[in-house]
Every structure is written in C-alpha cells, then in structure tokens.
Enzyme design. Structure first.
Site, mmCIF file in Angstrom:
data_model
loop_
_atom_site.group_PDB
_atom_site.id
_atom_site.type_symbol
_atom_site.label_atom_id
_atom_site.label_comp_id
_atom_site.label_asym_id
_atom_site.label_seq_id
_atom_site.Cartn_x
_atom_site.Cartn_y
_atom_site.Cartn_z
ATOM 1 N N ASN A 9 0.804 -1.416 -0.025
ATOM 2 C CA ASN A 9 0.042 -0.071 0.082
ATOM 3 C C ASN A 9 0.877 1.320 -0.011
ATOM 4 O OD1 ASN A 9 -1.721 2.086 0.611
ATOM 5 N ND2 ASN A 9 -2.629 1.176 2.364
ATOM 6 N N ASP A 146 -8.393 1.896 -5.929
ATOM 7 C CA ASP A 146 -9.318 2.695 -5.310
ATOM 8 C C ASP A 146 -10.415 3.254 -5.852
ATOM 9 O OD1 ASP A 146 -8.274 2.861 -2.583
ATOM 10 O OD2 ASP A 146 -6.492 4.289 -3.149
ATOM 11 N N LEU A 203 -10.031 10.065 7.018
ATOM 12 C CA LEU A 203 -9.308 11.243 7.443
ATOM 13 C C LEU A 203 -8.024 11.012 7.722
ATOM 14 C CD1 LEU A 203 -12.168 12.940 9.673
ATOM 15 C CD2 LEU A 203 -11.882 13.062 6.840
ATOM 16 N N GLY A 206 -4.159 12.185 2.969
ATOM 17 C CA GLY A 206 -5.359 12.288 1.948
ATOM 18 C C GLY A 206 -6.619 12.224 2.689
ATOM 19 N N MET A 278 -1.735 16.929 11.142
ATOM 20 C CA MET A 278 -2.792 17.303 12.068
ATOM 21 C C MET A 278 -2.387 17.396 13.387
ATOM 22 S SD MET A 278 -6.032 18.419 12.448
ATOM 23 C CE MET A 278 -6.821 18.003 10.991
ATOM 24 N N GLU A 325 -9.004 7.988 13.196
ATOM 25 C CA GLU A 325 -8.571 6.936 14.082
ATOM 26 C C GLU A 325 -7.904 7.433 15.560
ATOM 27 O OE1 GLU A 325 -6.377 3.418 12.409
ATOM 28 O OE2 GLU A 325 -7.549 3.992 10.859
ATOM 29 N N GLU A 373 -6.430 -1.539 4.194
ATOM 30 C CA GLU A 373 -6.421 -1.724 3.047
ATOM 31 C C GLU A 373 -5.472 -3.145 2.518
ATOM 32 O OE1 GLU A 373 -6.439 3.048 1.890
ATOM 33 O OE2 GLU A 373 -5.013 2.077 3.424
#
Length: 387
Positions: A9, A146, A203, A206, A278, A325, A373
C-alpha cells in the site's frame, strides 16, 4: 512456512505492507515506512512478537527508496520461495480497471497514462510494481484500484456539468480511497449485519468521505483526481475553477507551478503556514494552526450534510485512517458541528478511541474503524487464487 501473499500500500507520504497466509488466516507480518521526508522510520510487527520501531537512516531518502526498504524488510522476514502473489493498492484505475487486474506489461503501460491524474500516487505505485518484478520476477502481481469501489455509483454522481464531448474524452468523476471504504463496509457487515445508510470519513494526509447504502458507494467527495473534496495535508480540496484560471492568466504562473501549489503547498500546510500534519497543528500554539484545524472540521461537516442528503438520512457515521482513528479532538469537533443531524459523541469513549463513541441511545451510531487496505488486498488475492 506456509505459502503467503504480500499486500503493498504505497501512499503519497508512506509505504505500508502486510503478509498473509495464502489460505484463510490472520496476518503473518505487518509494517510500514513513515516520516519519509523527516527522519524516516520502519515499523514492523511479526506474528507472536511485539512492535519494533527503528530508524531507516540513509537507506530511505525518498518514496522509491522507502518502497525498496519496505519490500526488502518483508522478504527478509519470510521465506520468499513461498511467496505466491503480490497485490498493490493503485489509486487510479480510470474507467477501464474496475476489478482486481493482473499487472502485465500492457496493463502497467495503460496505468502509466493516468499518472497526470494522480501524480503523488500513481508513479509510486508503478515504481513498486517495478521493484517487485526485480526482486521476485516469477511472482504474479495484481492491481487493486481505489477508484473501482465507486464504479457502481449512479451516473449523475460520476459526471461534471461540462459539455458531453469532454465526458466522452474521460473528464468525469471517479472517487478514491475505495479500498478503505470497502474495508469499512466489511467491518460494518461484521459488526452490524450491514450498516444501512452510512457515511465513512477517511481522514488522513489524503482525505475524503463516502456515502454508502448497504455497503455500496452512492456518492463521494473526490472527483477526477485526488485533489477535490475536503482540504488535506497539502492539497486544497474543492476550489473555484476560476481561481486556477486566475493563477495562470493574471499571476502568470506556469502549469508546473500551479501543479506544485495544488499538490504540495495547499491544504492544512497552506492554511497554517506551518505543517500539513494534523497532530502537529493540534499541538501548536499558533492561531493559524487553530484556524486550519477549524477550517478542516467545518469542511468535513459540510460534506457530511451533503452526503446525508444523498442518502436521505444517516444511520452510521464512521471515522477511519490516521486522523479519523487517532485525533479525538477532531472527531469531537465534527460531532459537535453535526449535532443538528443527531450525532452525539461520548467524551470518554472518544478519548479512549473506542470502537463505538456515540452516546448510548444516540440517533446515529458513530464508529471508529482501523483502516486496513492491506487486508482487503489480501482478500482479493485469495478470491483470485481460489477462482
């Protein structure tokens, strides 16, 4: 050592991988390379062992070397002679690739034609395919896309209000983060037997949201490229097309300069002039950082409202991916902004990152789902090998 599968991934800022037995069973190995641009680290967890975290040092200098280090780590931990298939997360499959596909020379060439639509992701995925071919040339590789998850959306959610001849030339909406949404839908089936009308908020660096009805994509916030929708770490999200014309025509910026602004200098980084991360913004005392976080929360709640309208109501709101998360403050802010919709988040459950964080008796279930994923890629590989 059983035969095993490898799921790769490759994202815009990290490389994740996981190994699974060919037959049904839980993962044998999971790891990833993160912080590629700033003190890259390898995280690795083998079955029956604890998590190990170590510096990559000079081995990782960019995304390609991060992919190679991740691949070397996986192959050195397990018997490479027992590797039977490799699956890749590929961000853009365009209109033609709507199911897992064997990655032949012709397929890879077709996917390379989509690089301009996902310049942060597609070249990295193709590099991963090339590196696997060099390390394990006899092992078949499969692409999992995706965009494929959104292929069943109603036609009016796949088009722009542009001339029909442009749509015929491929100018249309696709949607992204499909493997993450597929996993969220799987978890909802396991937990709740379905999920009904659900909005999933992926979130991370990306970010996007998706409306699902009984696990099927109905509408999503991203469009033709991974630039649209809500603001992200370095991408702006939805933008007035006239602003792009202004950058080109009035400010005299070149196409490459505009591309750099849109993919690498906007979003949370652009708003804060500090960081696209973030967690760093939440820890910052600068007012620009707080404004960037507030802008993000406002953008998410607006999209939740729009997707709720597309579904005719909401039964479940799901948070997933890095911010979804691990950022209770952001979840709390989004929940408060959506109180009018019936979202009520329990503070203690939210701070604990519990699987369900809504107040008992709340009209809308609010869940936190760990993104996986890699597990979905492994599921597709198993289905292929069994067919």
């Amino acid at each position: 050592m059983p035969e095993w599968l490898l799921a790769l991934n490759v994202g815009s800022s990290s490389v994740k991988f996981a190994a699974f037995p060919r037959a049904a069973g839980s993962e044998l190995l999971r790891g990833g390379v993160s912080s590629i641009d700033d003190q890259p680290q390898l995280r690795l967890r083998r079955v029956g062992e604890g998590l190990s975290v170590g510096s990559c040092g000079a081995l990782v200098t960019d995304l390609r070397t991060a992919i190679e280090h991740a691949l070397d780590s996986a192959l050195s931990c397990l018997d490479r002679s027992k590797l039977v298939a490799v699956g890749h997360r590929i961000v853009h499959g365009g209109a033609d690739f709507t199911r897992p596909t064997l990655l032949t020379t012709e397929t890879v060439e077709a996917l390379s034609q989509l690089e301009r639509l996902a310049p942060l992701h597609q070249p990295a995925s193709l590099a991963a395919i090339d590196l696997v071919a060099r390390h394990a040339p006899d092992v078949p590789q499969w692409g999992c896309f995706d965009t494929a998850f959104h292929a069943a959306q109603p036609r009016f959610n796949q088009v722009f209000a542009l001339p029909a001849e442009l749509a015929a030339r491929g100018v249309r909406r696709f949607g992204f983060h499909g493997l993450s949404y597929e996993h969220a839908a799987q978890v909802m089936r396991q937990r709740y037997g379905g999920g009904g009308r659900a909005i999933v908020a992926h979130l991370g660096a990306g970010a996007s949201l998706c409306a699902l009805r009984d696990g099927v994509s109905v509408a999503t916030t991203m469009g033709m490229t991974p630039l649209g929708g809500i603001p992200m770490a370095t991408r702006p999200g939805d933008l007035d097309p006239g602003a792009i014309l202004y950058l080109l025509e009035e400010l005299g910026m070149s196409i490459s300069e505009v591309r750099d602004v849109l993919y690498r200098r906007s979003g949370l980084l652009g708003l804060s002039s500090e960081s696209g991360d973030m967690q760093r913004l939440l820890a910052s005392a600068r007012p620009q950082a707080a404004e960037a976080v507030s802008f993000f929360i406002e953008s998410v709640q607006r999209e939740i409202a729009s997707l709720a309208a597309a579904l005719g109501g909401v039964d479940t709101l799901v948070f997933t991916a890095g911010v979804g998360e691990h950022a209770p403050v952001v979840r709390a802010g989004i929940g408060a902004a959506c109180a009018w919709l019936g979202v009520r988040i329990d503070s203690a459950l939210n701070e604990a990152n519990a699987d369900e964080i809504h107040v008992p008796g709340s009209a809308i279930r609010v869940a936190v789902v760990r993104a996986d994923e890699e597990g979905i890629i492994a599921k597709h590989l198993r289905d292929i090998l069994l067919s």
